[in-house]
Motif scaffolding. Structure first.
Motif, PDB file in Angstrom:
ATOM      1  N   TYR A  52      42.127  36.982  25.227  1.00 40.30           N
ATOM      2  CA  TYR A  52      41.579  37.182  25.789  1.00 40.30           C
ATOM      3  C   TYR A  52      39.705  36.332  26.719  1.00 40.30           C
ATOM      4  O   TYR A  52      39.788  35.630  25.354  1.00 40.30           O
ATOM      5  N   GLN A  56      36.150  40.189  28.632  1.00 34.77           N
ATOM      6  CA  GLN A  56      37.170  40.251  29.058  1.00 34.77           C
ATOM      7  C   GLN A  56      38.410  41.186  28.568  1.00 34.77           C
ATOM      8  O   GLN A  56      39.902  40.992  28.546  1.00 34.77           O
ATOM      9  N   SER A  58      40.661  43.773  28.191  1.00 30.65           N
ATOM     10  CA  SER A  58      41.655  45.117  28.603  1.00 30.65           C
ATOM     11  C   SER A  58      41.760  43.956  30.150  1.00 30.65           C
ATOM     12  O   SER A  58      42.857  44.515  30.841  1.00 30.65           O
ATOM     13  N   SER A  59      41.721  42.448  30.048  1.00 28.95           N
ATOM     14  CA  SER A  59      42.111  41.553  31.225  1.00 28.95           C
ATOM     15  C   SER A  59      42.567  40.717  30.765  1.00 28.95           C
ATOM     16  O   SER A  59      41.894  39.854  30.625  1.00 28.95           O
ATOM     17  N   VAL A  61      44.004  37.050  29.682  1.00 27.94           N
ATOM     18  CA  VAL A  61      44.579  35.854  29.727  1.00 27.94           C
ATOM     19  C   VAL A  61      46.181  36.178  29.658  1.00 27.94           C
ATOM     20  O   VAL A  61      46.892  35.807  30.069  1.00 27.94           O
ATOM     21  N   GLN A  73      48.565  40.627  33.031  1.00 26.49           N
ATOM     22  CA  GLN A  73      47.328  39.144  33.262  1.00 26.49           C
ATOM     23  C   GLN A  73      46.678  39.386  33.455  1.00 26.49           C
ATOM     24  O   GLN A  73      46.407  39.782  34.879  1.00 26.49           O
ATOM     25  N   GLU A  74      45.232  38.575  33.342  1.00 32.14           N
ATOM     26  CA  GLU A  74      44.354  38.730  34.087  1.00 32.14           C
ATOM     27  C   GLU A  74      44.777  37.737  35.783  1.00 32.14           C
ATOM     28  O   GLU A  74      45.555  37.119  34.958  1.00 32.14           O
ATOM     29  N   GLU A  75      44.736  38.094  36.788  1.00 31.65           N
ATOM     30  CA  GLU A  75      45.495  37.352  37.790  1.00 31.65           C
ATOM     31  C   GLU A  75      45.268  36.078  37.648  1.00 31.65           C
ATOM     32  O   GLU A  75      46.591  34.854  38.209  1.00 31.65           O
ATOM     33  N   SER A  76      44.542  34.942  37.981  1.00 32.49           N
ATOM     34  CA  SER A  76      43.490  33.809  37.806  1.00 32.49           C
ATOM     35  C   SER A  76      44.958  32.452  36.376  1.00 32.49           C
ATOM     36  O   SER A  76      44.923  31.787  36.667  1.00 32.49           O
ATOM     37  N   TYR A  77      45.250  33.618  35.433  1.00 27.05           N
ATOM     38  CA  TYR A  77      46.100  33.145  34.500  1.00 27.05           C
ATOM     39  C   TYR A  77      47.822  33.341  34.329  1.00 27.05           C
ATOM     40  O   TYR A  77      48.528  32.948  33.879  1.00 27.05           O
ATOM     41  N   ARG A  78      48.323  34.257  35.851  1.00 24.25           N
ATOM     42  CA  ARG A  78      49.345  35.050  35.875  1.00 24.25           C
ATOM     43  C   ARG A  78      50.426  33.387  36.456  1.00 24.25           C
ATOM     44  O   ARG A  78      49.709  32.206  37.114  1.00 24.25           O
TER      45      ARG A  78
END
Length: 271
Positions: A52, A56, A58-59, A61, A73-78
């Motif tokens: 992470y 962050q 709870s969100s 990588v 995953q955090e959306e930008s790392y999906r």
């Protein structure tokens, strides 16, 4: 006497997360592996692994639990992050290697990443630093004559991150003083650079403009000053007049020759 065997996984009473002290450096758009492993080496397939950024937690990588990567995953790392082996000699998760693979790097990926590993009764974490760079385009040089006989040369390049250093040099590798440097930053957060300098034929034969990053990477272009600046104005004027004279003489000869041919043709028709 009874023996209790390890059916699938044996863990030490405690472990330590190990990460390198040096930061990782990679280019925009490339792939990078952020190393992280547990010591002593143990099978980490049954552990919880969380990568992470900042606070962050709870969100993440990437979040690995119950033997697979969880879809939180955090959306930008999906679709850009995965667990991988740090080296070919590594045994991967079975050897305690919990390194992170990031694809399609962006400038926003620069900074710190936390590698967090936990078991049933122990946990530890480490911080990995990533530096993201972008090597810009080769400089393009534009010469423009000045009234005093010198040549103003501009140097332009784009697609850099972070801001590059600009250096002007002569063919003798003597540093030339720039007339100025301007920088602008686009919506993609990359830098475009515009620099200029004025030189005469006495300053150098070749002039180069280079742009470089702190990593040592650079782009350089050169221009032949002698090819664009006359070394002697009177000599240049002489050659110009000479060319004009030769062209005039050639035209006169062709005119007389054509007139002579026309006269002969008229005489034959009269006979």
């Amino acid at each position: 006497m009874y023996y209790i065997g390890c059916v699938s996984l044996c863990l030490s009473v405690s472990f330590t997360v190990v990460v390198p002290h040096d930061q990782s450096v990679a280019h925009v758009g490339s792939i990078v592996i952020l190393p992280c492993w547990i010591s002593p080496p143990e099978n980490a397939e049954a552990l919880e692994i969380r990568w992470y950024r900042h606070d962050q937690f709870s969100s993440p990588v990437l979040f690995y639990q119950h033997g697979k990567i969880q879809d939180v995953q955090e959306e930008s790392y999906r679709d850009r992050s995965s667990l991988t082996r740090w080296s070919d000699k590594s045994g991967g998760l079975k050897d305690g290697d919990v390194s992170l693979r990031l694809e399609k790097l962006r400038i926003q990926d620069a900074g710190s990443f936390h590698c967090y590993v936990s078991g049933e009764s122990e946990y530890d974490s480490g911080e990995v630093f990533l530096k993201v760079t972008a090597l810009g385009s080769a400089p393009v040089l534009f010469p423009q004559p000045l009234d005093d006989g010198r040549m103003n040369i501009t140097c332009k390049s784009s697609g850099w991150y972070p801001e590059p250093d600009v250096t002007w040099m002569s063919d003798e590798r003597t540093v030339l003083r720039p007339g100025g440097v301007s920088r602008s930053r686009g919506a993609d957060e990359m830098f475009s650079v515009h620099s200029w300098t004025a030189v005469s034929h006495l300053d150098a034969h070749l002039v180069s403009c280079s742009m470089s990053l702190k990593t040592g990477e650079f782009r350089e272009s050169r221009i032949d000053i002698q090819a664009v600046i006359p070394s002697d104005p009177w000599k240049a004027l002489f050659f110009t007049l000479l060319i004009c004279a030769l062209l005039g003489l050639t035209g006169l000869i062709l005119y007389k020759y054509r007139h002579k041919l026309t006269g002969k043709k008229t005489g034959k028709e009269g006979n």
